[in-house]
Design a protein around this motif. Structure first.
Motif, mmCIF file in Angstrom:
data_model
loop_
_atom_site.group_PDB
_atom_site.id
_atom_site.type_symbol
_atom_site.label_atom_id
_atom_site.label_comp_id
_atom_site.label_asym_id
_atom_site.label_seq_id
_atom_site.Cartn_x
_atom_site.Cartn_y
_atom_site.Cartn_z
ATOM 1 N N ILE A 183 -4.674 -4.366 8.748
ATOM 2 C CA ILE A 183 -3.276 -4.607 9.129
ATOM 3 C C ILE A 183 -2.555 -5.310 7.982
ATOM 4 O O ILE A 183 -1.448 -4.928 7.591
ATOM 5 C CB ILE A 183 -3.199 -5.433 10.436
ATOM 6 C CG1 ILE A 183 -3.589 -4.562 11.630
ATOM 7 C CG2 ILE A 183 -1.810 -6.047 10.629
ATOM 8 C CD1 ILE A 183 -3.728 -5.318 12.945
ATOM 9 N N VAL A 184 -3.194 -6.340 7.432
ATOM 10 C CA VAL A 184 -2.580 -7.096 6.332
ATOM 11 C C VAL A 184 -2.441 -6.213 5.094
ATOM 12 O O VAL A 184 -1.383 -6.198 4.443
ATOM 13 C CB VAL A 184 -3.397 -8.370 6.036
ATOM 14 C CG1 VAL A 184 -2.856 -9.094 4.804
ATOM 15 C CG2 VAL A 184 -3.415 -9.290 7.252
ATOM 16 N N THR A 198 1.193 -5.007 3.605
ATOM 17 C CA THR A 198 1.506 -5.394 2.232
ATOM 18 C C THR A 198 1.842 -4.165 1.396
ATOM 19 O O THR A 198 2.855 -4.144 0.681
ATOM 20 C CB THR A 198 0.329 -6.169 1.604
ATOM 21 O OG1 THR A 198 0.081 -7.345 2.370
ATOM 22 C CG2 THR A 198 0.610 -6.536 0.157
ATOM 23 N N GLY A 199 1.012 -3.131 1.471
ATOM 24 C CA GLY A 199 1.272 -1.905 0.714
ATOM 25 C C GLY A 199 2.596 -1.273 1.080
ATOM 26 O O GLY A 199 3.333 -0.794 0.213
ATOM 27 N N TYR A 231 0.377 4.870 -3.228
ATOM 28 C CA TYR A 231 -1.063 5.035 -3.459
ATOM 29 C C TYR A 231 -1.853 4.111 -2.530
ATOM 30 O O TYR A 231 -2.790 4.543 -1.862
ATOM 31 C CB TYR A 231 -1.408 4.758 -4.921
ATOM 32 C CG TYR A 231 -2.852 5.069 -5.269
ATOM 33 C CD1 TYR A 231 -3.193 6.298 -5.809
ATOM 34 C CD2 TYR A 231 -3.867 4.144 -5.050
ATOM 35 C CE1 TYR A 231 -4.522 6.606 -6.124
ATOM 36 C CE2 TYR A 231 -5.182 4.428 -5.356
ATOM 37 C CZ TYR A 231 -5.510 5.658 -5.892
ATOM 38 O OH TYR A 231 -6.817 5.958 -6.203
ATOM 39 N N GLU A 232 -1.475 2.842 -2.488
ATOM 40 C CA GLU A 232 -2.208 1.878 -1.658
ATOM 41 C C GLU A 232 -2.143 2.277 -0.185
ATOM 42 O O GLU A 232 -3.150 2.252 0.514
ATOM 43 C CB GLU A 232 -1.636 0.465 -1.857
ATOM 44 C CG GLU A 232 -2.479 -0.592 -1.228
ATOM 45 C CD GLU A 232 -3.897 -0.540 -1.731
ATOM 46 O OE1 GLU A 232 -4.813 -0.650 -0.898
ATOM 47 O OE2 GLU A 232 -4.125 -0.377 -2.940
ATOM 48 N N TRP A 233 -0.961 2.607 0.276
ATOM 49 C CA TRP A 233 -0.790 3.016 1.667
ATOM 50 C C TRP A 233 -1.677 4.219 1.984
ATOM 51 O O TRP A 233 -2.385 4.224 2.991
ATOM 52 C CB TRP A 233 0.681 3.329 1.935
ATOM 53 C CG TRP A 233 0.950 3.827 3.318
ATOM 54 C CD1 TRP A 233 1.007 5.137 3.728
ATOM 55 C CD2 TRP A 233 1.175 3.042 4.485
ATOM 56 N NE1 TRP A 233 1.262 5.207 5.068
ATOM 57 C CE2 TRP A 233 1.373 3.935 5.563
ATOM 58 C CE3 TRP A 233 1.236 1.665 4.726
ATOM 59 C CZ2 TRP A 233 1.632 3.492 6.860
ATOM 60 C CZ3 TRP A 233 1.498 1.235 6.019
ATOM 61 C CH2 TRP A 233 1.686 2.138 7.059
ATOM 62 N N TYR A 245 -3.588 -7.611 -2.381
ATOM 63 C CA TYR A 245 -2.964 -6.293 -2.272
ATOM 64 C C TYR A 245 -1.518 -6.279 -2.758
ATOM 65 O O TYR A 245 -0.993 -5.213 -3.073
ATOM 66 C CB TYR A 245 -3.180 -5.705 -0.872
ATOM 67 C CG TYR A 245 -4.574 -5.136 -0.862
ATOM 68 C CD1 TYR A 245 -4.811 -3.862 -1.358
ATOM 69 C CD2 TYR A 245 -5.666 -5.904 -0.494
ATOM 70 C CE1 TYR A 245 -6.097 -3.359 -1.448
ATOM 71 C CE2 TYR A 245 -6.960 -5.409 -0.580
ATOM 72 C CZ TYR A 245 -7.162 -4.135 -1.060
ATOM 73 O OH TYR A 245 -8.436 -3.637 -1.176
ATOM 74 N N THR A 246 -0.902 -7.441 -2.903
ATOM 75 C CA THR A 246 0.371 -7.501 -3.627
ATOM 76 C C THR A 246 0.109 -7.206 -5.097
ATOM 77 O O THR A 246 0.817 -6.407 -5.724
ATOM 78 C CB THR A 246 1.041 -8.880 -3.442
ATOM 79 O OG1 THR A 246 1.335 -9.060 -2.058
ATOM 80 C CG2 THR A 246 2.308 -8.994 -4.262
ATOM 81 N N GLN A 247 -0.929 -7.835 -5.642
ATOM 82 C CA GLN A 247 -1.289 -7.565 -7.034
ATOM 83 C C GLN A 247 -1.661 -6.092 -7.220
ATOM 84 O O GLN A 247 -1.202 -5.460 -8.168
ATOM 85 C CB GLN A 247 -2.461 -8.445 -7.468
ATOM 86 C CG GLN A 247 -2.931 -8.130 -8.879
ATOM 87 C CD GLN A 247 -4.224 -8.831 -9.243
ATOM 88 O OE1 GLN A 247 -4.980 -9.283 -8.386
ATOM 89 N NE2 GLN A 247 -4.496 -8.918 -10.527
#
Length: 192
Positions: A75-76, A80-81, A88-90, A165-167
């Motif tokens: 969830i986090v 964040t993504g 890409y992250e999502w 995941y922000t990074q």
């Protein structure tokens, strides 16, 4: 996706010994199914020492050392993504989130935020992630909500996970890491 082409192209076959060494164990299982080495890793391998350090912290976040249960961790990560507009992250973590117990409806709810019909515990996770994204700080009210449902260590792991995941999203967005073969970008994350 922020960019339609990579700024930093993923490495292919011309690897230095150091790059080959850091890439060798990747794509062999774990959270990510066995298969070809993902574009994120082949891109970061341009800086093999950075990739090695990145993997150490990333492995903490995705391991059982992170006290957040896998579903809550996802969830986090997904929120964040989405907030970082990282296609890409999502895309990577939708698949992982489904395997960790999120439903397709919950994944869509992540786009809407903490007031989208979540349980109180899940709403606290989404709200904390939103606050970290907006202000790099969790308010006293939201921290108290987190501690109603999670241990102090789990609340700390919310911050560690959102920060990681922000990074990751910054890296992916700025370097222009493209989706891996067979993946489709969520239309809500098309930019431009």
């Amino acid at each position: 996706m922020r960019l339609s082409q990579p700024r930093v192209h993923p490495l292919t076959n011309d690897l230095t010994p150091e790059q080959a060494e850091v890439l060798a164990p990747l794509g062999q299982g774990g959270v990510i199914p066995a298969g070809p080495v993902l574009n994120i890793f082949r891109t970061l391998a341009h800086a093999p020492q950075a990739l090695k350090a990145f993997l150490t912290w990333g492995n903490y976040i995705l391991s059982k050392k992170n006290d957040l249960p896998a579903r809550e961790r996802e969830i986090v990560i997904l929120r964040t993504g989405f907030l970082c507009r990282s296609g890409y992250e999502w895309t990577q973590h939708v698949e992982i989130g489904l395997r960790c117990g999120l439903t397709p409806d919950e994944i869509q709810m992540l786009k809407a935020g903490p007031d989208a019909g979540w349980s109180p515990a899940d709403a606290a996770l989404v709200r904390a992630t939103d606050e970290l994204h907006a202000d790099q700080f969790i308010s006293n009210e939201t921290w108290t909500q987190l501690l109603t449902h999670f241990s102090q260590k789990q609340a700390m792991d919310v911050v560690f996970t959102a920060g990681q995941y922000t990074q990751v999203s910054m890296i992916l967005n700025t370097f222009g890491v493209q989706l891996d073969p067979g993946q489709t970008l969520d239309p809500d994350l098309r930019v431009g």
